[in-house]
Every structure is written in structure tokens, then in C-alpha cells.
Design an enzyme around this catalytic site. Structure first.
Site, mmCIF file in Angstrom:
data_model
loop_
_atom_site.group_PDB
_atom_site.id
_atom_site.type_symbol
_atom_site.label_atom_id
_atom_site.label_comp_id
_atom_site.label_asym_id
_atom_site.label_seq_id
_atom_site.Cartn_x
_atom_site.Cartn_y
_atom_site.Cartn_z
ATOM 1 N N LEU A 1 0.836 -1.195 0.000
ATOM 2 C CA LEU A 1 0.000 0.000 0.000
ATOM 3 C C LEU A 1 0.873 1.248 0.000
ATOM 4 C CD1 LEU A 1 -2.707 -1.073 2.612
ATOM 5 C CD2 LEU A 1 -2.571 -1.592 0.169
ATOM 6 N N ALA B 1 -0.550 4.555 -1.279
ATOM 7 C CA ALA B 1 -1.449 5.559 -1.847
ATOM 8 C C ALA B 1 -1.506 6.846 -1.039
ATOM 9 C CB ALA B 1 -2.854 4.979 -1.976
ATOM 10 N N GLY B 2 -0.986 6.836 0.191
ATOM 11 C CA GLY B 2 -1.136 7.980 1.084
ATOM 12 C C GLY B 2 -0.326 9.198 0.675
ATOM 13 N N ARG C 1 2.790 14.654 6.820
ATOM 14 C CA ARG C 1 3.716 15.011 7.903
ATOM 15 C C ARG C 1 5.159 15.114 7.424
ATOM 16 N NH1 ARG C 1 2.243 10.860 12.590
ATOM 17 N NH2 ARG C 1 1.319 9.702 10.844
ATOM 18 N N ASN D 1 -0.244 -2.908 16.276
ATOM 19 C CA ASN D 1 -0.419 -3.466 14.943
ATOM 20 C C ASN D 1 0.607 -2.847 14.000
ATOM 21 O OD1 ASN D 1 -1.416 -4.425 12.467
ATOM 22 N ND2 ASN D 1 -2.911 -2.756 12.324
ATOM 23 N N ASN E 1 7.042 8.528 8.974
ATOM 24 C CA ASN E 1 5.958 9.494 8.795
ATOM 25 C C ASN E 1 6.452 10.927 8.682
ATOM 26 O OD1 ASN E 1 3.662 7.682 8.925
ATOM 27 N ND2 ASN E 1 4.214 7.371 11.059
ATOM 28 N N ASN F 1 39.231 21.251 -23.896
ATOM 29 C CA ASN F 1 38.320 20.441 -24.700
ATOM 30 C C ASN F 1 37.118 21.204 -25.231
ATOM 31 O OD1 ASN F 1 37.412 20.739 -22.058
ATOM 32 N ND2 ASN F 1 36.295 18.805 -22.069
#
Length: 483
Positions: free
Chosen positions: A12, A14-15, A19, A181, A239, A397
Site C-alpha cells: 500500500l 497511496a497515502g 507530515r 499493529n 511518517n 576540450n
């Protein structure tokens, strides 16, 4: 033990990552030479899933272009799923499911694009735990001292997982729980599909939470379990830039430790930064203040540093690179570079060659045993073998419009303070005098000089700088003329 292979991994990403306070999408911020998303996709691909899907929304085109760029290094190549206007991780997973083969069964892992320290081994461990227990859902959890901001794992009296409560939806008792979690799950494919159809957006954030799948899975008769990891860093997300720096430092510590255990000497790991794609061989020595970036490779027995930055540089065996900044350069065996050398893209130095102090090179191929010892610029040039470029030489050059090439043969000896006005060729075995401006080709074995006879204007200082210290010193040193 036979490796358990997940049917699919969903990452995932998509965010918006507000912050981070950045115009760059959060998942594209780099540590150790890779974006956060690259680290996450590499870990997912390392499990060898049948399918790999990344879910995008914020700055979709920019992130998708990055995914396409890195796909050649990730197998299986990730497919892209676009999250629609319905917010939440549950909806993101639902959009990803639509990209998977119809009827896909087995274990689906869901991870995130901002957990760069998560490893393939930990994902595989979660899959084994999930399948050996016959669970409908398994979550990777961690016990932390400060759980603020994380969803809490709610267990019953027997230790079975009941549900996950997000921080903003938790009551005071639930917020005191320290098992959190990680957001990383293993799902039975059928359980995930069925549960997502029942998940709504009736919560404080108005989002379709992936965590709500657990309660629906239990109601349908599936077991839910949590595997507690002892390596909290693997489930840490970035974050903001403070967390990004902390993750970068920890990842670099692990990279340095891995190379030291593989036979590399790192004198000061605290000032040594090594990207994830760097390759080092045994008996390499890294001195303090070194950054090895991107796809740099260092051969055995070589010493890098102190105070050197190499990006996409190949260094051969038994070579020394001191206080040097280099990119997209190839250095042979037994070479010496620096101190204070600047190797620009296209630099190639043959075996036993030297690029010395305060030398800048660009698009320069320097043959074996040839030396550019000091104070010189070599650009758009080919130098043969066993040649020596005198101090303070410049390969001119650029004519203001176009770049031109200079060719120096083998066994050439060039004087100090030479200018080579390209295009020009100096043949094998040729010499040049000090202060020579080479504007036309020099045949093999010739001596190139173009100095005018020296004139000394005697008495000039006394006449034109009368009263100065120089004039007084000159008068004292000049014998008096006999009358």
C-alpha cells in the site's frame, strides 16, 4: 525447510504523507540509496510471490514512473492498482484484489510502502506462521514502550486476537495496551475478499479500515492470530523526516555490520555510509568519513578514504582512493587516486595507474601505468599506457560551442604547465617542454616546444618600483658598477 511462497503481496503506497512536509511523495524519499517504496517492493519480491501489486493514489504519475524505473530490478515486476476516492487501507486492499488473477487462492500478504527495514525473511516467517496455524488472518505485531499513534491488538483472556482498535477509536483502557499493529498482514484470499465486502466507513475517520477485516473474519468462523516480532525496527514507518533519519541510520548500521561480518574492515561505522546496492569484497578497508553510493563496487584489498564519496564507481583490487569525490568511474587494479581528486563520469583508469592530488577528470580513458600526478584537468581524452602528464596540465576540450577530443599515445612524457587545445594527437614516445601550448599534432618520438627566447630587462625593478622592498633587495644584491 521448504520456503512458503505467498500467492500475492500487496504493498500500500497511496497515502499523501503530509507530515513529511515535502513536494516529494513520502514513499519516494530515499535511505541507503533506495526509495522507501523500493525497499518495500524488494522485500516483497524477495518472497517470490506469484503476484505483486502496489496501490497508488497521491502523485500517482510520479510514483508510477518510479515503479516502472525500478521494475527491472524487481521480480516479479509489480502491477499498479489505483485507489479511488473511497479512503482507507481496506479500500486500497480491495482495489489491489481486482488486479489479481480471478480465483487466486492461498495467502495474500499486505504490507506498506514506508517500512524500509522489513525483510523478506520476516514476511516469510509470517506466512509460515499463518499457514501452519490454519488462520484466516495473521498480523505482525510488536510490543513497544510507547504505542501512541498505533492501532492496538485486543486479545481475549486466552490470548486469542479479537480485533485491532485504531488510536483515535480506542478508549482509555485500550490505549494502555502496548502490543501494536504493524499493519502487515497475511490473509487467506477467500477470507479477505468476503470480509472486505462487509467493511464500512462508520468510524472516526470515515475510512474503510483494513483492521476491520479481523472482526468480520472471526464472525465468519476464521481464526485470527498475531505473530510478535522482536525486531521493532522492521515494522517502523517513516511518517516525518525525523523518523526517516532514524530509519536511515539504523539501516546503515545494519549494512555496515553485514559487511564487517563478511570480511570488510570499517574503521569507524559511525561516519561510514554504505548504500544497499553497494558490493564490497573481503579485505576491503573503509576509513572514516566515507560514503559509498548506488552501485559502487570495491575489489578485495582496496582501501577507500578517509573522506571520500564514490557513486556508481568500480574500484579494482589492491587500489587506494584517498579524499576523492567520484561518480560513474572505473578504476583498475593497483591504482592510486587522490588525495583531493575529482572523478567525473566517464573516467577510466587502467591497472597501476595514478590520478593524483587536485586532478579533475571527465570522459577520460587513462591507460595502464599512466599517471596524471597533480594539479591537472583531463577532459574528453584518451591516454595510452605508461605515459606521464606533467603538473598543471590542462586538456582544453571546449571551444565555446562544441567539445573536442585529445589523444595521448603510450610512453609519452609531457612537461609541466602544458595546454592541449583539442582536437589534437600526441604520438607514442613523444615529449613536450614545460609551458608548451600544443595546438597541432605531435608525431611519435618528437619534442613539442613553442617557447620564445627569454629576455631579462636588467634594472627594471629599481627604475619602476623605486623604494619598494623588492627594489632595495635588488640593489643590495646587484654588484656596484666600477667608475
Amino acid at each position: 525447510m521448504t520456503q512458503t511462497r505467498p500467492a500475492a503481496v500487496i504493498v500500500l503506497a497511496a497515502g499523501a504523507g503530509t507530515r513529511m512536509k515535502s513536494a516529494i511523495p513520502k514513499v519516494l524519499h530515499p535511505i541507503a540509496g533506495r526509495s522507501l517504496l523500493h525497499h518495500a517492493l524488494a522485500a516483497a519480491a524477495g518472497c517470490q510471490p506469484e503476484s505483486l501489486v502496489v496501490v497508488l493514489r497521491h502523485e500517482r504519475e510520479l510514483v508510477a514512473a518510479h515503479v516502472a524505473e525500478i521494475s527491472e530490478r524487481i521480480l516479479p515486476a509489480p502491477s499498479i492498482a489505483d485507489q479511488d476516492e473511497i479512503p482507507g487501507t481496506g479500500r486500497a486492499a480491495e482495489c489491489a484484489l481486482a488486479m489479481l488473477p480471478t480465483g487466486l487462492s492461498g495467502t495474500i500478504v499486505v504490507s506498506y510502502g514506508d517500512v524500509p527495514l522489513l525483510t523478506s525473511e520476516t514476511i516469510n516467517e509470517l506466512v509460515r506462521f499463518h499457514e501452519s496455524g490454519g488462520h484466516g488472518v495473521s498480523v505482525l505485531s510488536a510490543d513497544v514502550a510507547d504505542p501512541a499513534g498505533y492501532g492496538r491488538i485486543i486479545r481475549d483472556a486466552d490470548g486469542q486476537v479479537l480485533r485491532i482498535v485504531e488510536q483515535k477509536d480506542a478508549d482509555e483502557t485500550e490505549r494502555s495496551i502496548t502490543e501494536i499493529n504493524s499493519g502487515i498482514y497475511a490473509f487467506d484470499a477467500e477470507v479477505l475478499r468476503a470480509a472486505l465486502q462487509k467493511v464500512g466507513t462508520d468510524n472516526a475517520q470515515g475510512e474503510k479500515y483494513l483492521t476491520d477485516v479481523l472482526a468480520h473474519a472471526r464472525q465468519a468462523g476464521s481464526t485470527v492470530a498475531a505473530l510478535v516480532t522482536s525486531d521493532i525496527w522492521q515494522v517502523e514507518g517513516a511518517n516525518d523526516r525525523v523518523q526517516l533519519a532514524a530509519l536511515g541510520k539504523e539501516l546503515n548500521r545494519r549494512i555496515c555490520e553485514r559487511w564487517m561480518r563478511a570480511g570488510v574492515t570499517i574503521v569507524d561505522p559511525n561516519t561510514t555510509w554504505i548504500d544497499a546496492d553497494v558490493e564490497l569484497n573481503p579485505d576491503v578497508t573503509i576509513l572514516p568519513g566515507v560514503q559509498l553510493q548506488r552501485a559502487t563496487v570495491v575489489g578485495g584489498g582496496s582501501t577507500i578514504g578517509p573522506d571520500s564519496t564514490l557513486s556508481d564507481v568500480e574500484v579494482g583490487e589492491r587500489s587506494s582512493v584517498v579524499r576523492t569525490h567520484g561518480s560513474l568511474a572505473v578504476l583498475g587494479d593497483d591504482v592510486s587516486v587522490g588525495p583531493f581528486a575529482f572523478l567525473r563520469p566517464g573516467t577510466e583508469l587502467g591497472a597501476n595507474g595514478k590520478i593524483g592530488t587536485f586532478v579533475e577528470t571527465k570522459n577520460a580513458k587513462i591507460g595502464a601505468k599512466s599517471k596524471v600526478p597533480h594539479l591537472s584537468y583531463v577532459g574528453d581524452a584518451t591516454i595510452g599506457e605508461n605515459s606521464n602528464i606533467g603538473a598543471a596540465s590542462v586538456f582544453v576540450n571546449y571551444d565555446g560551442v562544441n567539445k573536442h577530443h585529445t589523444t595521448i599515445g603510450s610512453n609519452v612524457r609531457l612537461g609541466s604547465d602544458n595546454m592541449f587545445v583539442a582536437p589534437v594527437t600526441v604520438g607514442d614516445g613523444a615529449y613536450s617542454g614545460a609551458g608548451t601550448v600544443v595546438r597541432k599534432d605531435v608525431p611519435p618520438g618528437a619534442l613539442a616546444i613553442n617557447v620564445a627566447p627569454q629576455r631579462n630587462l636588467e634594472g627594471w625593478v629599481q627604475q619602476n618600483r623605486a623604494g619598494t622592498p623588492a627594489a632595495l633587495a635588488a640593489s643590495e644584491a646587484t654588484p656596484e658598477q666600477e667608475s
